[in-house]
Design an enzyme around this catalytic site. Structure first.
Site, short mmCIF file in Angstrom:
data_model
loop_
_atom_site.label_atom_id
_atom_site.label_comp_id
_atom_site.label_asym_id
_atom_site.label_seq_id
_atom_site.Cartn_x
_atom_site.Cartn_y
_atom_site.Cartn_z
N CYS A 123 0.82 -1.22 0.00
CA CYS A 123 0.00 0.00 0.00
C CYS A 123 0.85 1.27 0.00
O CYS A 123 0.37 2.33 0.37
CB CYS A 123 -0.90 0.01 1.24
SG CYS A 123 -1.89 -1.48 1.40
N CYS A 147 -5.16 4.73 7.92
CA CYS A 147 -5.41 3.32 8.27
C CYS A 147 -6.55 3.18 9.27
O CYS A 147 -7.09 2.09 9.45
CB CYS A 147 -4.14 2.69 8.83
SG CYS A 147 -3.57 3.48 10.34
FE1 SF4 Z 1 -2.19 -2.17 3.54
FE2 SF4 Z 1 -3.37 -1.54 5.87
FE3 SF4 Z 1 -3.13 -4.09 5.15
FE4 SF4 Z 1 -0.95 -2.71 5.82
S1 SF4 Z 1 -2.62 -3.23 7.16
S2 SF4 Z 1 -1.19 -4.14 4.06
S3 SF4 Z 1 -1.50 -0.65 5.06
S4 SF4 Z 1 -4.33 -2.49 4.05
#
Ligand code: SF4
Length: 228
Positions: free
Chosen positions: A193, A216
């Site tokens: 991401c 997030c």
């Molecule tokens: Fe992406 Fe959030 Fe999953 Fe990390 S926790 S991989 S930032 S979606």
């Protein structure tokens, strides 16, 4: 090591004074969270100078760049800070959730582990800065958050710091930066991401790029309780 710019040195003094106060007034009940990408390194370095007993919470999402994990470990070894890895119920989490339901992925891998960890603390220090993005433009230095049905202080001592302040502090104290900064990553999260940014983009433009998601959820879902 070079002497810090006067304004930066003054800002750093103010932050250290605030941290010293919090560590004394809330002894044993303060935690810093850091992802070791930018401002969190500044605050973790200050912790190492003030009180090594203060834990540094690191969200071990399972999707960090290997450079992040290696940098975090080197930093902890060099400065002696007590880094606590907060892990997730990885077995119960489909790996590709970040592409099908990133909000749920962040909730499972970030928000819930942090919520569990903060149950043990009354003060949560984070390195959010107003300059990072539009969504962070109006953050306060001190706020109240509801975590698990109770209120805790959330303290953002770098709210008014710029990226330049962060860089100057690290240079002045001979503290290393995250290695991916040199490769154009201005905000560093999980690798699926995160992309590097280009000139003119905001620091966090490379996070969840191409989607409407900008946070997030760690810093947005815990509103103050209604009767506080
Ligand atoms: Fe992406 Fe959030 Fe999953 Fe990390 S926790 S991989 S930032 S979606």
């Amino acid at each position: 090591m070079r002497p810090p710019h006067v304004a930066c040195a003054q800002k750093a003094d103010e932050v250290e004074t605030l941290l010293r106060f919090l560590f004394r007034a809330y002894e044993g009940r303060v935690a810093l969270s850091a992802s070791f990408g930018g401002g969190g390194i500044v605050l973790a370095h200050m912790v190492s100078r003030i009180d090594l007993r203060v834990p540094v919470l690191f969200l071990d999402t399972g999707f960090h760049f290997p450079e992040t994990v290696a940098f975090k470990e080197r930093f902890a070894q060099r400065y002696g800070v007590h880094v606590v890895d907060l892990s997730t119920a990885l077995d119960a989490t489909p790996d590709a959730l970040y592409s099908t339901d990133p909000d749920r992925c962040c909730r499972i891998r970030k928000v819930e582990p942090m919520q569990r960890a903060l149950a043990d603390f009354d003060v949560w220090i984070t390195a959010l800065r107003r300059e990072q993005s539009e969504t962070r433009r109006s953050i306060n230095v001190v706020d109240v958050h509801a975590v698990g049905g109770r209120s805790i202080l959330k303290v953002m001592p770098l709210a008014h710091w710029t990226r330049r302040d962060v860089d100057e502090y690290l240079a002045a104290h001979d503290v290393p930066s995250h290695p991916l900064l040199e490769r154009g990553y201005t905000s560093i999260g999980c690798w699926p991401c995160t992309r590097p940014t280009v000139e003119g983009e905001s620091e966090r433009a490379g996070r969840w790029s191409g989607t409407a998601k900008t946070e997030c959820g760690l810093h947005s879902i815990w509103a103050p309780p209604p009767h506080d």
